[in-house]
Write a protein that holds these residues in place. Structure first.
Motif, PDB file in Angstrom:
ATOM      1  N   CYS A  56       0.802  -1.201   0.051  1.00  0.00           N
ATOM      2  CA  CYS A  56       0.265  -0.093  -0.016  1.00  0.00           C
ATOM      3  C   CYS A  56       0.853   1.207  -0.069  1.00  0.00           C
ATOM      4  CB  CYS A  56      -0.877  -0.039   1.462  1.00  0.00           C
ATOM      5  SG  CYS A  56      -2.151   1.357   1.428  1.00  0.00           S
ATOM      6  N   ASP A  57       0.580   2.287  -0.976  1.00  0.00           N
ATOM      7  CA  ASP A  57       1.331   3.402  -1.057  1.00  0.00           C
ATOM      8  C   ASP A  57       1.136   4.521  -0.062  1.00  0.00           C
ATOM      9  OD1 ASP A  57       2.880   2.345  -3.061  1.00  0.00           O
ATOM     10  OD2 ASP A  57       1.575   2.954  -4.515  1.00  0.00           O
ATOM     11  N   HIS A  58      -0.253   4.652   0.402  1.00  0.00           N
ATOM     12  CA  HIS A  58      -0.701   5.713   1.270  1.00  0.00           C
ATOM     13  C   HIS A  58      -1.700   5.121   2.233  1.00  0.00           C
ATOM     14  CE1 HIS A  58       1.203   8.496  -1.556  1.00  0.00           C
ATOM     15  NE2 HIS A  58       0.343   8.070  -2.416  1.00  0.00           N
ATOM     16  N   ALA A  59      -1.418   5.589   3.413  1.00  0.00           N
ATOM     17  CA  ALA A  59      -2.408   5.255   4.577  1.00  0.00           C
ATOM     18  C   ALA A  59      -3.700   5.652   4.348  1.00  0.00           C
ATOM     19  CB  ALA A  59      -1.722   5.987   5.894  1.00  0.00           C
ATOM     20  N   ASP A  60      -4.771   4.915   5.052  1.00  0.00           N
ATOM     21  CA  ASP A  60      -6.103   5.309   4.879  1.00  0.00           C
ATOM     22  C   ASP A  60      -6.378   6.365   5.964  1.00  0.00           C
ATOM     23  OD1 ASP A  60      -8.762   5.313   4.718  1.00  0.00           O
ATOM     24  OD2 ASP A  60      -9.090   3.179   5.162  1.00  0.00           O
ATOM     25  N   LYS A  61      -6.603   7.694   5.359  1.00  0.00           N
ATOM     26  CA  LYS A  61      -6.864   8.653   6.388  1.00  0.00           C
ATOM     27  C   LYS A  61      -8.366   8.639   7.155  1.00  0.00           C
ATOM     28  CE  LYS A  61      -3.613  12.043   4.116  1.00  0.00           C
ATOM     29  NZ  LYS A  61      -3.295  13.146   3.697  1.00  0.00           N
ATOM     30  N   SER A  62      -9.114   8.003   6.548  1.00  0.00           N
ATOM     31  CA  SER A  62     -10.389   7.880   7.080  1.00  0.00           C
ATOM     32  C   SER A  62     -10.660   7.277   8.322  1.00  0.00           C
ATOM     33  CB  SER A  62     -11.288   6.990   6.159  1.00  0.00           C
ATOM     34  OG  SER A  62     -11.070   5.611   6.020  1.00  0.00           O
ATOM     35  N   ILE A  63      -9.380   6.382   8.777  1.00  0.00           N
ATOM     36  CA  ILE A  63      -9.150   5.654   9.933  1.00  0.00           C
ATOM     37  C   ILE A  63      -9.034   6.552  11.224  1.00  0.00           C
ATOM     38  CG2 ILE A  63      -7.801   4.005  11.310  1.00  0.00           C
ATOM     39  CD1 ILE A  63      -9.791   2.702   9.143  1.00  0.00           C
ATOM     40  N   LEU A  64      -8.273   7.880  10.640  1.00  0.00           N
ATOM     41  CA  LEU A  64      -8.029   8.996  11.715  1.00  0.00           C
ATOM     42  C   LEU A  64      -9.468   9.536  12.526  1.00  0.00           C
ATOM     43  CD1 LEU A  64      -5.397  10.854   9.940  1.00  0.00           C
ATOM     44  CD2 LEU A  64      -4.935   9.034  11.423  1.00  0.00           C
ATOM     45  N   ASN A  65     -10.639   9.424  11.538  1.00  0.00           N
ATOM     46  CA  ASN A  65     -11.729   9.582  12.341  1.00  0.00           C
ATOM     47  C   ASN A  65     -11.911   8.822  13.675  1.00  0.00           C
ATOM     48  OD1 ASN A  65     -12.355  11.781  10.514  1.00  0.00           O
ATOM     49  ND2 ASN A  65     -13.341  10.274   9.158  1.00  0.00           N
ATOM     50  N   GLU A  66     -11.730   7.596  13.509  1.00  0.00           N
ATOM     51  CA  GLU A  66     -11.823   6.594  14.631  1.00  0.00           C
ATOM     52  C   GLU A  66     -10.960   6.818  15.759  1.00  0.00           C
ATOM     53  OE1 GLU A  66     -13.559   4.373  17.193  1.00  0.00           O
ATOM     54  OE2 GLU A  66     -14.569   4.660  15.247  1.00  0.00           O
ATOM     55  N   VAL A  67      -9.874   7.164  15.226  1.00  0.00           N
ATOM     56  CA  VAL A  67      -8.786   7.490  16.325  1.00  0.00           C
ATOM     57  C   VAL A  67      -9.061   8.678  17.068  1.00  0.00           C
ATOM     58  CG1 VAL A  67      -6.334   8.250  16.555  1.00  0.00           C
ATOM     59  CG2 VAL A  67      -6.858   6.417  14.816  1.00  0.00           C
ATOM     60  N   ASP A  68      -9.553   9.693  16.438  1.00  0.00           N
ATOM     61  CA  ASP A  68     -10.067  10.980  17.006  1.00  0.00           C
ATOM     62  C   ASP A  68     -11.266  10.614  18.065  1.00  0.00           C
ATOM     63  OD1 ASP A  68      -9.848  14.061  16.912  1.00  0.00           O
ATOM     64  OD2 ASP A  68     -12.089  13.573  16.601  1.00  0.00           O
ATOM     65  N   SER A  69     -12.093   9.854  17.542  1.00  0.00           N
ATOM     66  CA  SER A  69     -13.271   9.162  18.454  1.00  0.00           C
ATOM     67  C   SER A  69     -12.848   8.650  19.683  1.00  0.00           C
ATOM     68  CB  SER A  69     -14.373   8.564  17.712  1.00  0.00           C
ATOM     69  OG  SER A  69     -14.986   9.513  16.689  1.00  0.00           O
TER      70      SER A  69
END
Length: 373
Positions: free
Chosen positions: A234-247
């Motif tokens: 995978c070349d780039h991290a999935d930034k959508s996961i950051l929403n869950e980290v924030d929660s």
């Protein structure tokens, strides 16, 4: 009528006999008990390791919530199981719930379900969570994951069949099943299982590391070559996961829980291979993304992806992506020096490093490399 009874007996007797032997063995080994039977603090020296039921997540949740109530909770996947209570200050309650979480969403679900609040959480964010091709992220997520398992007759029958297969493959010593006080076939026959503080002891790897499937990292290397089993490119991290980290971090802020997250280490040789491969660019993006989210909360993120010192050489990694207790003690010492707020929960970092130094020479060396990567 008597003939009918004989016919029924002839039909069902082989069936009963077939299942009777494994039933007795599995019951004696502790494999067929109700789930609640397993929920009690383990005595020192005892292991909990079932072979025919996967209760790791539920077991760790109910042990945490119903019995241990730790001030210091270690939470995450198998890559955090090596943090032991020998680094914890006397008087501080501790439990390692490693194995309770297999994707980014289960952290918050685990904490929301708790009926008490820990003071400090040390958690690992596996790098795989940020890979959009990680198969366990959403596909295996369920809000019922921490519900108590119920008895399944179909599962019981399947366990009996599998028992015979393992017996024929010489994986089971029947005599040991009746003389050991360990809980579960895995614990009895391979000395693998959870210990009293929640950490995992892998007796086979400790005594015969050359028999490990990942000896000299051959298994991990094959995963990288095949780009599968959590090592999808995978070349780039999935930034959508950051929403869950924030929660997750918002939840901790609201409940006064200090959160220290870490990216767990790969063995140094595996780090070299991943960089040379050129298909794992996402790994370099993760630390910056996590630090950005943490800056908005009362949380700290630490990157141990490539972690090299005297305690973290390749020979002290259980496999390509699981460090040993030596590795994790060194990491805890570094965390203590970096995050002063957590010092009251741990013995001094110098004491931890001295403990590692005393164990360094006699510690198991899990690999002996004889070929070039």
């Amino acid at each position: 009528m008597r003939r009918l009874y004989y016919k029924i007996l002839v039909v069902f007797l082989p069936f009963v006999l077939f299942y009777a032997f494994p039933t007795v063995c599995l019951y004696r080994a502790g494999e067929l008990f109700s789930f609640d039977t397993y929920l009690h603090p383990l005595e020192k020296g005892r292991l909990f390791g079932l072979a025919y039921s996967y209760y790791d997540k539920e077991y760790k949740y109910y042990m945490t919530n119903d019995f241990m109530h730790p001030q210091l909770l270690v939470l995450g996947s198998s890559r955090i199981m090596q943090v032991k209570n020998d680094v914890v200050r006397p008087g501080v309650s501790f439990y390692n719930a490693g194995g309770a979480v297999q994707n980014i969403y289960e952290f918050r679900l685990f904490l929301e379900k708790l009926t008490y609040e820990p003071e400090l959480i040390i958690a690992n964010f596996d790098q795989f969570y940020f890979n959009p091709y990680y198969e366990d992220q959403k596909g295996m997520f369920s809000r019922d994951v921490y519900e108590k398992p119920e008895f399944s007759f179909a599962k019981y029958l399947n366990s009996c069949v599998t028992f015979y297969e393992d017996l024929l493959a010489d994986k089971i010593d029947v005599k040991e099943l009746f003389h050991s006080d360990q809980i579960g076939v895995t614990a009895i026959c391979t000395q693998r299982g959870f210990t009293t503080d929640g950490t995992y002891y892998d007796g086979m790897v400790e005594t015969h590391p050359e028999l490990s499937v990942d000896y000299n990292f051959k298994g991990t290397m094959e995963r990288i070559r095949n780009k599968n089993l959590r090592f999808q490119g995978c070349d780039h991290a999935d930034k959508s996961i950051l929403n869950e980290v924030d929660s997750l971090l918002t939840f901790c802020d609201q409940h006064g829980i200090m959160f220290v997250g870490l990216l767990p280490p790969f063995a140094p040789k595996i780090c070299d291979v991943l960089e040379k491969d050129g298909h794992y660019g996402y790994l370099k993006e993760i630390p910056g993304l996590l630090n950005e989210v943490a800056s908005r909360h009362q949380a700290v993120m630490m990157d141990f992806t490539r972690y090299e010192n005297q305690f973290s050489s390749d020979c002290f990694f259980l496999d390509g992506f699981h460090g040993s207790d030596l590795v994790y003690r060194a990491m805890v010492a570094d965390m203590i020096d970096t995050v002063p707020q957590i010092q009251k929960y741990f013995i001094p970092s110098d004491s931890i490093r001295m403990l590692n130094n005393r164990q360094l020479r006699q510690h198991t060396k899990y690999h002996a490399f004889r070929y070039a990567f």
